[in-house]
Enzyme design. Structure first.
Site, PDB file in Angstrom:
ATOM      1  N   HIS A 153       0.830  -1.208   0.000  1.00 45.70           N
ATOM      2  CA  HIS A 153       0.000   0.000   0.000  1.00 45.70           C
ATOM      3  C   HIS A 153       0.863   1.255   0.000  1.00 45.70           C
ATOM      4  CE1 HIS A 153      -3.863  -2.028   1.549  1.00 45.70           C
ATOM      5  NE2 HIS A 153      -3.980  -1.705   0.285  1.00 45.70           N
ATOM      6  N   CYS A 459      -1.953  -8.062 -19.811  1.00 43.38           N
ATOM      7  CA  CYS A 459      -2.409  -7.393 -18.581  1.00 43.38           C
ATOM      8  C   CYS A 459      -1.404  -7.483 -17.438  1.00 43.38           C
ATOM      9  CB  CYS A 459      -3.766  -7.931 -18.149  1.00 43.38           C
ATOM     10  SG  CYS A 459      -3.767  -9.681 -17.770  1.00 43.38           S
TER      11      CYS A 459
HETATM   12  C1  PEP Z   1       0.132 -11.816 -14.633  1.00 43.81           C
HETATM   13  O1  PEP Z   1       0.532 -12.905 -14.198  1.00 43.81           O
HETATM   14  O2  PEP Z   1       0.804 -11.100 -15.395  1.00 43.81           O
HETATM   15  C2  PEP Z   1      -1.189 -11.294 -14.233  1.00 43.81           C
HETATM   16  C3  PEP Z   1      -1.715 -10.240 -14.816  1.00 43.81           C
HETATM   17  O3  PEP Z   1      -1.823 -11.918 -13.222  1.00 43.81           O
HETATM   18  P1  PEP Z   1      -1.420 -11.757 -11.671  1.00 43.81           P
HETATM   19  O4  PEP Z   1      -0.415 -10.640 -11.591  1.00 43.81           O
HETATM   20  O5  PEP Z   1      -2.679 -11.459 -10.954  1.00 43.81           O
HETATM   21  O6  PEP Z   1      -0.859 -13.094 -11.351  1.00 43.81           O
END
Ligand code: PEP
Ligand code: MG
Length: 503
Positions: A153, A459
């Site tokens: 945070h 992502c």
């Molecule tokens: C990733 O692995 O890049 C992803 C977007 O998922 P997380 O960060 O939630 O594992």
């Protein structure tokens, strides 16, 4: 040294009152805090008011301990557990618990909070959100931590306020110099700099501020590369709270809603989930919202769902766990089917490795849809896509040509390809999404997806890294999903990339 206990009844009363006063302090702070700090203080208040936190302290008081000793031991045990969590999100919550521990102790002992002078550089193992919020950052200053985490945070607050912060500085120097410079762009600390260095630093800081201003101007415009190629930019969120101060006009939709945060305090029921998903779908209006089914397991422990594993990142995570516990998964599926009737909702499966996992999930969605139809409950079948974050899928994407879309999870894909944990600062240099091994895999996934007209996005955090963005766009990606705070900078980094071929 703790004082002697005054008997269980008086000690229990003191602790109850200490907790209640601390909770009302947090409530009052939240009421006057800004939009970044308020949710964090509310989060701490909710944690503090959860009986699970204080249960073992009250037990120790029954056994003869003083309120302070019982509270400290109970919290220290939980802090150690959180710190040991392999997942960065959970480990980062240790600082919140530390904060809660100290606030209640201050109330119990009547001692004042520490003051941080304006412009100070704070150094140490870790700092708590309250320490961050108590400091006046308007006159500069910075943070240098031996431990800490980029997912904490405090890191989120520091990023939002532009306070330079370094984590994982194993050999933190004694910072006794009168002037200390913290360079978060380069990851450097300068002790006792000469005048020329200070001047150079000031000039760079002014240039950085100009860049921020320019980036903010881009926030509302669709992203284009330098040669005019459009790039969709979506946002990554954990829940509706992240959207409170955001205008949907700044992005092309929600590219990733990580639902595991709904499971932080145990298993959420269908209604709780439905309400959260619906809020996000309503916020987005016509824009797409990609909700990821729960990625619990190993690194993100959820009591009553996950189990202890020796190698959690390679264990029963994400879709593996969801399919192994269909009773829990079905509640989420029903909530998603219902939310899909209320907005442009798409569903994404995490940690997919085999095509049979996608098929298994699709069967559960179809079965729950039939049951909702039989009960005349409004619902809609969402499009089902997959995260591409396990190397097996990135190497053989043709096994998934029936997925509705791909979203590349560069955080996990990089850690699995490079065999370097994503949350260990000792191997941070190896966890490099710009490494040719990772980029060429991404490129081949994008080529396959484009050939089959499967929408493909990315992502993971690499999508928000200005140094990696040019590689991603040259690998063919035209859609990214990033943390809302990074959005303007990402659009700016995209605008600087020239994609046309050099003759
Ligand atoms: C990733 O692995 O890049 C992803 C977007 O998922 P997380 O960060 O939630 O594992
Ligand atoms: Mg992942």
């Amino acid at each position: 040294v703790h004082r002697k206990a005054n008997g269980p009844d008086r000690e229990a009363k003191a602790l109850r009152e200490g907790i209640a006063r601390s909770a009302s302090e947090l409530r009052a702070l939240a009421a006057s805090a800004d939009q970044e700090a308020a949710p964090l203080l509310e989060f701490q208040q909710a944690m503090l008011e959860d009986d699970a936190l204080s249960g073992s302290a009250f037990e120790a008081i029954e056994g003869g301990a003083s309120a302070e000793a019982a509270w400290t031991d109970a919290l220290d045990e939980q802090i150690a557990q959180y710190r040991a969590a392999e997942d960065a999100y959970f480990a980062a919550r240790a600082a919140d618990l530390q904060d809660i521990r100290d606030r209640v102790l201050r109330v119990l002992t009547g001692s004042p909070a520490n003051e941080t002078p304006p412009g100070a550089i704070l150094g140490g193992d870790d700092i708590t959100p309250s320490q961050f919020l108590a400091a006046d950052w308007s006159r500069g200053g910075g943070i240098v931590l031996r431990q800490g985490s980029a997912a904490s945070h405090v890191a989120m607050l520091a990023r939002a306020r532009g306070v330079p912060m370094l984590v994982g500085v194993r050999d933190l120097p004694m910072m006794a110099a009168n002037t200390v410079l913290v360079d978060a762009d380069e990851g450097a600390i300068v002790l006792g700099p000469d005048d020329a260095t200070v001047l150079q630093f000031r000039t760079r800081r002014a240039a950085g501020a100009a860049v921020e201003l320019e980036a903010a101007g881009l926030a509302y415009r669709p992203a284009h590369s330098a040669d005019g190629t459009p790039v969709a930019v979506h946002i990554n969120i954990a829940g509706p709270d992240d959207l409170a101060s955001l205008d949907p006009a700044i992005c092309d939709g929600v590219g990733l809603m990580r639902t595991e945060f709904l499971y932080a305090h145990g298993l959420p029921d269908e209604e709780t989930q439905f309400a959260a998903y619906r809020k996000v779908a309503c916020w987005a209006g016509d824009k797409p919202v990609v909700i990821r089914t729960v990625d619990a397991g190993g690194d993100k422990p959820v009591p009553g769902f996950t189990s202890d594993e020796t190698n959690p990142f390679l264990g029963q995570r994400g879709i593996r766990l969801a399919l192994a516990k269909p009773g829990i998964f079905r509640a989420q599926i029903r909530a998603l089917l219902r939310a899909a009737a209320e907005g442009n909702v798409h569903v994404m499966l995490p940690m997919v490795t085999l095509a049979s996992e996608l098929a298994g999930a699709a069967d559960l969605f179809a079965d729950e849809a039939r049951q909702l139809a039989a009960a005349s409950i409004p619902h809609r079948m969402p499009r089902l896509g997959i995260m591409v974050e396990v190397p097996a899928v990135a190497v053989a994407p043709q096994l998934f040509d029936h997925a509705a879309f791909f979203s590349i999870g560069s955080n996990d894909l990089t850690q699995y390809v490079m065999a370097a944990s994503r949350d260990n600062s000792a191997v941070a240099a190896l966890h490099d999404a710009a490494h040719p091994a990772v980029i060429s895999l991404i490129e081949s996934v994008v080529r396959f997806a484009n050939g089959r007209q499967i929408p493909v996005s990315l992502c993971g955090d690499a999508g928000a890294d200005p140094n990696v963005i040019p590689h991603l766009l040259r690998a063919g990606l035209r859609s990214l999903s990033v943390a809302p705070a990074q959005l303007a900078r990402v659009k700016q980094a995209i605008a600087a990339v020239r994609l046309e071929k050099v003759p």
